[in-house]
Design a protein around this motif. Structure first.
Motif, PDB file in Angstrom:
ATOM      1  N   HIS A   1       0.836  -1.123   0.080  1.00  0.00           N
ATOM      2  CA  HIS A   1      -0.015  -0.088  -0.163  1.00  0.00           C
ATOM      3  C   HIS A   1       1.038   1.265   0.070  1.00  0.00           C
ATOM      4  O   HIS A   1       1.809   1.308   0.508  1.00  0.00           O
ATOM      5  CB  HIS A   1      -0.791   0.065   1.046  1.00  0.00           C
ATOM      6  N   THR A   2       0.329   2.294  -0.670  1.00  0.00           N
ATOM      7  CA  THR A   2       1.070   3.656  -0.416  1.00  0.00           C
ATOM      8  C   THR A   2       0.595   4.414   0.713  1.00  0.00           C
ATOM      9  O   THR A   2      -0.624   4.411   0.904  1.00  0.00           O
ATOM     10  CB  THR A   2       0.729   4.374  -1.869  1.00  0.00           C
TER      11      THR A   2
ATOM     12  N   LEU B   1      -7.435   3.388  18.074  1.00  0.00           N
ATOM     13  CA  LEU B   1      -7.979   2.487  16.988  1.00  0.00           C
ATOM     14  C   LEU B   1      -7.914   3.053  15.391  1.00  0.00           C
ATOM     15  O   LEU B   1      -7.893   2.170  14.829  1.00  0.00           O
ATOM     16  CB  LEU B   1      -9.831   2.808  17.407  1.00  0.00           C
ATOM     17  N   ILE B   2      -7.947   4.356  15.312  1.00  0.00           N
ATOM     18  CA  ILE B   2      -7.629   4.954  14.025  1.00  0.00           C
ATOM     19  C   ILE B   2      -6.094   4.538  13.542  1.00  0.00           C
ATOM     20  O   ILE B   2      -5.859   4.296  12.469  1.00  0.00           O
ATOM     21  CB  ILE B   2      -7.514   6.487  14.244  1.00  0.00           C
TER      22      ILE B   2
ATOM     23  N   ASP C   1      -5.101   1.237   7.771  1.00  0.00           N
ATOM     24  CA  ASP C   1      -4.082   1.713   7.073  1.00  0.00           C
ATOM     25  C   ASP C   1      -4.796   2.759   6.148  1.00  0.00           C
ATOM     26  O   ASP C   1      -6.212   2.705   5.785  1.00  0.00           O
ATOM     27  CB  ASP C   1      -3.987   0.382   6.033  1.00  0.00           C
ATOM     28  N   PHE C   2      -3.960   3.604   5.788  1.00  0.00           N
ATOM     29  CA  PHE C   2      -4.416   4.689   4.916  1.00  0.00           C
ATOM     30  C   PHE C   2      -3.440   4.534   3.626  1.00  0.00           C
ATOM     31  O   PHE C   2      -2.345   5.046   3.798  1.00  0.00           O
ATOM     32  CB  PHE C   2      -4.017   5.953   5.690  1.00  0.00           C
ATOM     33  N   CYS C   3      -4.295   4.353   2.533  1.00  0.00           N
ATOM     34  CA  CYS C   3      -3.172   4.150   1.602  1.00  0.00           C
ATOM     35  C   CYS C   3      -3.830   5.094   0.187  1.00  0.00           C
ATOM     36  O   CYS C   3      -3.471   4.690  -1.064  1.00  0.00           O
ATOM     37  CB  CYS C   3      -3.125   2.690   1.016  1.00  0.00           C
ATOM     38  N   GLY C   4      -4.886   5.979   0.458  1.00  0.00           N
ATOM     39  CA  GLY C   4      -5.311   6.862  -0.512  1.00  0.00           C
ATOM     40  C   GLY C   4      -6.775   6.312  -0.700  1.00  0.00           C
ATOM     41  O   GLY C   4      -7.214   5.288  -0.470  1.00  0.00           O
ATOM     42  N   PRO C   5      -7.660   7.579  -1.312  1.00  0.00           N
ATOM     43  CA  PRO C   5      -7.166   8.679  -1.461  1.00  0.00           C
ATOM     44  C   PRO C   5      -6.723   9.594  -0.294  1.00  0.00           C
ATOM     45  O   PRO C   5      -6.698   9.306   0.705  1.00  0.00           O
ATOM     46  CB  PRO C   5      -8.580   9.557  -2.224  1.00  0.00           C
TER      47      PRO C   5
ATOM     48  N   SER D   1      -9.622   5.713   4.763  1.00  0.00           N
ATOM     49  CA  SER D   1      -8.678   4.323   5.104  1.00  0.00           C
ATOM     50  C   SER D   1      -9.209   2.915   4.108  1.00  0.00           C
ATOM     51  O   SER D   1     -10.384   3.050   3.639  1.00  0.00           O
ATOM     52  CB  SER D   1      -9.519   3.851   6.352  1.00  0.00           C
ATOM     53  N   CYS D   2      -8.224   2.437   3.696  1.00  0.00           N
ATOM     54  CA  CYS D   2      -8.346   1.099   2.916  1.00  0.00           C
ATOM     55  C   CYS D   2      -8.694  -0.049   3.727  1.00  0.00           C
ATOM     56  O   CYS D   2      -8.619  -0.928   2.992  1.00  0.00           O
ATOM     57  CB  CYS D   2      -7.239   1.164   1.974  1.00  0.00           C
TER      58      CYS D   2
END
Length: 320
Positions: free
Chosen positions: A6-7, A162-163, A167-171, A188-189
């Motif tokens: 993931h980005t 929790l956040i 995973d945060f991979c876009g947008p 989040s993805c």
């Protein structure tokens, strides 16, 4: 071993208020004036409570704590909002976005707990006046303040933890003027259902518990006031808690409109307006309500003013 390809999101772009090209200067000036008045009004209350001996009581110390939380909330939200209005959008680091949300969560939680503490203080003062000074001593007051701070920071920390598990991979685009929970989760993805459920249960439990506690204390206060025979005494007693009741109504009214009422049918613009009311207008209203409706704060302001203007004091005493 499963590897994630993931980005990682390192920047967040806040869209802010779109399509306000003709009104952005007016909105900027309006919010800037509101922010300045909010900071000055809350600082004035903190200084008055600290310097005036007549305001050295638990109720006014609680009010000064509320002013601290209002300053935290306004300073966390408004400067970035002003920048996004001028630039028609704002780029923030992901860590900065998470930090803004954490401070926002802390401020909201702290205000929730301090309003409950203030309700208990008013309950003791009106329903049990003879034992008020014995029960609400310095030790209990200090414990209540510490519990409010610890509970507020811990509640916000639970949401933050929790956040961070997501995973945060876009947008990386948020159609809002600050980093709130719902738009963050949309980026989040990962599967956010479990996080949404846990956060909703935690936050709603705290909010409704505190709200029920406040309502319970005011029911007792209301019946105690009804037992007072004199109408003038009844109005005088009610005036000691009317300001707090107005602040409670403003706080919980905006919170319920934003997070408890069904979101179906809500437009993004309406959500932004409600958030604007909650994060910018409410911190402005609190010092105005307490300063305009509280005679002791008015007296403290006049004493400081006359100390700085002794000639005017002499003229008034001479003409009197």
């Amino acid at each position: 071993m499963n590897e994630r390809n993931h980005t990682i999101v390192i920047e967040i772009f806040l869209l802010g208020f779109k399509n306000i090209h003709k009104f952005k200067i007016l909105l900027f000036i309006l919010l800037l004036v509101v922010y300045c008045v909010t900071i000055c009004g809350n600082l004035l209350i903190i200084v008055l409570v600290s310097c005036s001996r007549t305001l050295h009581s638990p109720m006014y110390f609680f009010i000064s704590q509320l002013s601290i939380f209002d300053i935290m909330l306004s300073t966390d939200i408004v400067p970035n909002t002003l920048a996004s209005i001028i630039a028609e959008g704002l780029v923030m680091s992901f860590s900065g976005c998470i930090t803004q949300f954490y401070i926002f969560g802390c401020s909201e939680s702290l205000e929730c707990f301090i309003l409950a503490a203030m309700a208990y203080d008013r309950y003791l003062a009106i329903c049990n006046p003879l034992r008020y000074t014995t029960i609400m001593n310095f030790s209990l007051f200090l414990k209540m303040i510490l519990i409010c701070w610890l509970a507020g920071f811990l509640l916000a920390m639970i949401t933050e933890i929790l956040i961070f598990q997501l995973d945060f991979c876009g947008p990386n685009i948020i159609d809002h003027f600050f980093c709130d929970l719902a738009p963050l989760l949309q980026l989040s993805c990962s599967d956010t259902k479990s996080v949404e459920i846990q956060v909703s249960i935690t936050v709603m439990t705290i909010i409704f518990t505190q709200l029920l506690f406040v309502l319970g204390t005011y029911i007792c206060i209301f019946f105690s006031i009804l037992q007072i025979s004199s109408t003038g005494s009844r109005q005088k007693v009610f005036s000691t808690c009317s300001s707090h009741l107005m602040v409670v109504s403003t706080y919980y009214g905006t919170i319920i409109a934003l997070y408890v009422a069904p979101s179906r049918g809500y437009s993004l613009n309406l959500n932004k307006m409600l958030s604007l009311l909650n994060t910018i207008a409410t911190p402005l209203c609190n010092p105005i309500i307490y300063s305009l409706r509280n005679n002791e704060i008015k007296i403290a302001i006049s004493k400081i003013y006359f100390q700085k203007n002794p000639l005017k004091d002499q003229r008034q005493s001479g003409t009197g």
